[in-house]
Design a protein around this motif. Structure first.
Motif, PDB file in Angstrom:
ATOM      1  N   ASP A   1       0.826  -1.201   0.000  1.00 20.98           N
ATOM      2  CA  ASP A   1       0.000   0.000   0.000  1.00 20.98           C
ATOM      3  C   ASP A   1       0.866   1.258   0.000  1.00 20.98           C
ATOM      4  O   ASP A   1       0.608   2.206  -0.748  1.00 20.98           O
ATOM      5  N   ASP A   2       1.920   1.253   0.825  1.00 23.20           N
ATOM      6  CA  ASP A   2       2.799   2.423   0.880  1.00 23.20           C
ATOM      7  C   ASP A   2       3.552   2.596  -0.436  1.00 23.20           C
ATOM      8  O   ASP A   2       3.691   3.732  -0.931  1.00 23.20           O
TER       9      ASP A   2
ATOM     10  N   GLN B   1     -10.219  -1.835   3.813  1.00 25.80           N
ATOM     11  CA  GLN B   1     -11.218  -2.436   2.926  1.00 25.80           C
ATOM     12  C   GLN B   1     -10.661  -3.630   2.178  1.00 25.80           C
ATOM     13  O   GLN B   1     -11.282  -4.699   2.089  1.00 25.80           O
TER      14      GLN B   1
ATOM     15  N   LYS C   1       1.309   4.219  -2.904  1.00 29.13           N
ATOM     16  CA  LYS C   1       1.143   5.645  -2.598  1.00 29.13           C
ATOM     17  C   LYS C   1       2.375   6.446  -2.995  1.00 29.13           C
ATOM     18  O   LYS C   1       2.280   7.650  -3.264  1.00 29.13           O
TER      19      LYS C   1
ATOM     20  N   GLY D   1      -8.995   1.207  -5.958  1.00 29.74           N
ATOM     21  CA  GLY D   1      -8.827   2.363  -5.077  1.00 29.74           C
ATOM     22  C   GLY D   1      -9.300   2.145  -3.659  1.00 29.74           C
ATOM     23  O   GLY D   1      -9.591   3.115  -2.947  1.00 29.74           O
ATOM     24  N   GLU D   2      -9.387   0.904  -3.226  1.00 31.26           N
ATOM     25  CA  GLU D   2      -9.794   0.625  -1.848  1.00 31.26           C
ATOM     26  C   GLU D   2      -8.668   0.979  -0.890  1.00 31.26           C
ATOM     27  O   GLU D   2      -7.483   0.879  -1.230  1.00 31.26           O
ATOM     28  N   ASP D   3      -9.044   1.401   0.316  1.00 29.04           N
ATOM     29  CA  ASP D   3      -7.997   1.600   1.317  1.00 29.04           C
ATOM     30  C   ASP D   3      -7.576   0.246   1.861  1.00 29.04           C
ATOM     31  O   ASP D   3      -8.200  -0.785   1.591  1.00 29.04           O
ATOM     32  N   LEU D   4      -6.491   0.247   2.637  1.00 27.61           N
ATOM     33  CA  LEU D   4      -5.924  -1.016   3.084  1.00 27.61           C
ATOM     34  C   LEU D   4      -6.909  -1.822   3.920  1.00 27.61           C
ATOM     35  O   LEU D   4      -7.015  -3.051   3.756  1.00 27.61           O
TER      36      LEU D   4
ATOM     37  N   LEU E   1      -6.700  -2.962  -3.854  1.00 25.44           N
ATOM     38  CA  LEU E   1      -5.679  -1.939  -3.592  1.00 25.44           C
ATOM     39  C   LEU E   1      -5.215  -1.247  -4.868  1.00 25.44           C
ATOM     40  O   LEU E   1      -5.072  -0.021  -4.907  1.00 25.44           O
TER      41      LEU E   1
END
Length: 270
Positions: A223-224, A264, A227, A259-262, A255
């Motif tokens: 995820d990072d 989710q 980003k 566009g889901e957050d971690l 992910l």
């Protein structure tokens, strides 16, 4: 001509990708999860992986399964797991052979000699990338550089932001079209964005590495990296070594593409 079209078989329209790596058998044999490679391939393809990495023999054997899935063929082979301490690989597959099996890209492993004690590692890398670049230009074939500081399976301490920045830039300068790289964060607020920004716009996908003991940290790192500008992942054991590879693909799709957050995305593992 052809390079962009082939890359579009690996990346979706959003410019991102989920790649599942199945090239481990050439050095580690029929590991649990890929002993029945056909079944493993079918499961992740049905789940929605965008591309797979295969050695050329398995690309030939399983051609019927691949369909519209992107195909990346490894051009170099490392030593087997019995050859401890060996961090180089040798070029074993010509680009023409990859073309014949319908590859959308070829991949090789290289890395600068972070130890300062193995100049042969760098000479091997430069020889491979130079030859492959010339052949790839002939056929319009994308060249993916798996740039790991210290070479194949190096000590963990060789991999840090500074060594990754150097490795990525070497590949960019030498003519790679795309990078497969480890992830690391740095001290004092430094981030993986330094690696992404230092390679002149080449897309980077984050490799999975060894089977993780902490799913939460593994996916938090991905995820990072996303980003920070990474364009996807190239993961093997942490997909097909999982009890539910299809759920891992669903998580990664959330992910990377949805566009889901971690939080989710992690629910896909339930």
């Amino acid at each position: 001509m052809g390079t962009i079209k082939r890359l579009n078989h690996i990346f979706r329209a959003d410019g991102k990708t989920i790649i599942t790596a199945f090239d481990h058998g050439v050095n580690s044999g029929p590991m649990a999860g890929i002993a029945d490679l056909g079944a493993a391939l079918k499961q992740v393809i049905d789940a929605g992986t965008d591309a797979v990495i295969l050695n050329i023999g398995m690309a030939r054997r399983h051609e019927a399964l691949l369909g519209r899935t992107g195909l990346i063929v490894r051009a170099d082979f490392p030593c087997t797991d019995y050859a401890r301490g060996s961090h180089d690989s040798i070029l074993c597959v010509a680009v023409e052979e990859a073309v014949k099996v319908g590859a959308d890209a070829v991949l090789f492993n290289g890395g600068p000699d972070i130890s300062g004690e193995d100049i042969g590692l760098e000479r091997c890398m430069i020889s491979i990338i130079s030859r492959l670049r010339r052949e790839c230009e002939q056929y319009g074939m994308p060249l993916i550089a798996e740039m790991v500081p210290g070479g194949f399976n190096p000590p963990a301490e060789y991999i840090n932001l500074d060594s990754l920045k150097l490795a990525a830039r070497v590949a960019a300068e030498a003519g790679a079209d795309m990078l497969k790289m480890p992830y690391r964060s740095g001290p004092d607020g430094r981030t993986y964005e330094e690696v992404v920004n230092g390679c002149e716009g080449l897309p980077i996908v984050v490799l999975g590495g060894a089977k993780t003991n902490s799913q939460e940290q593994f996916f938090a790192n991905i995820d990072d990296a996303l980003k920070c500008g990474a364009k996807g992942v190239a993961i093997g054991r942490n997909i097909w070594g999982h009890a539910h590879p299809d759920r891992v693909i669903s998580l990664l799709n959330g992910l990377i593409h949805e566009g889901e957050d971690l939080g989710q995305a992690m629910k896909h593992l339930d």
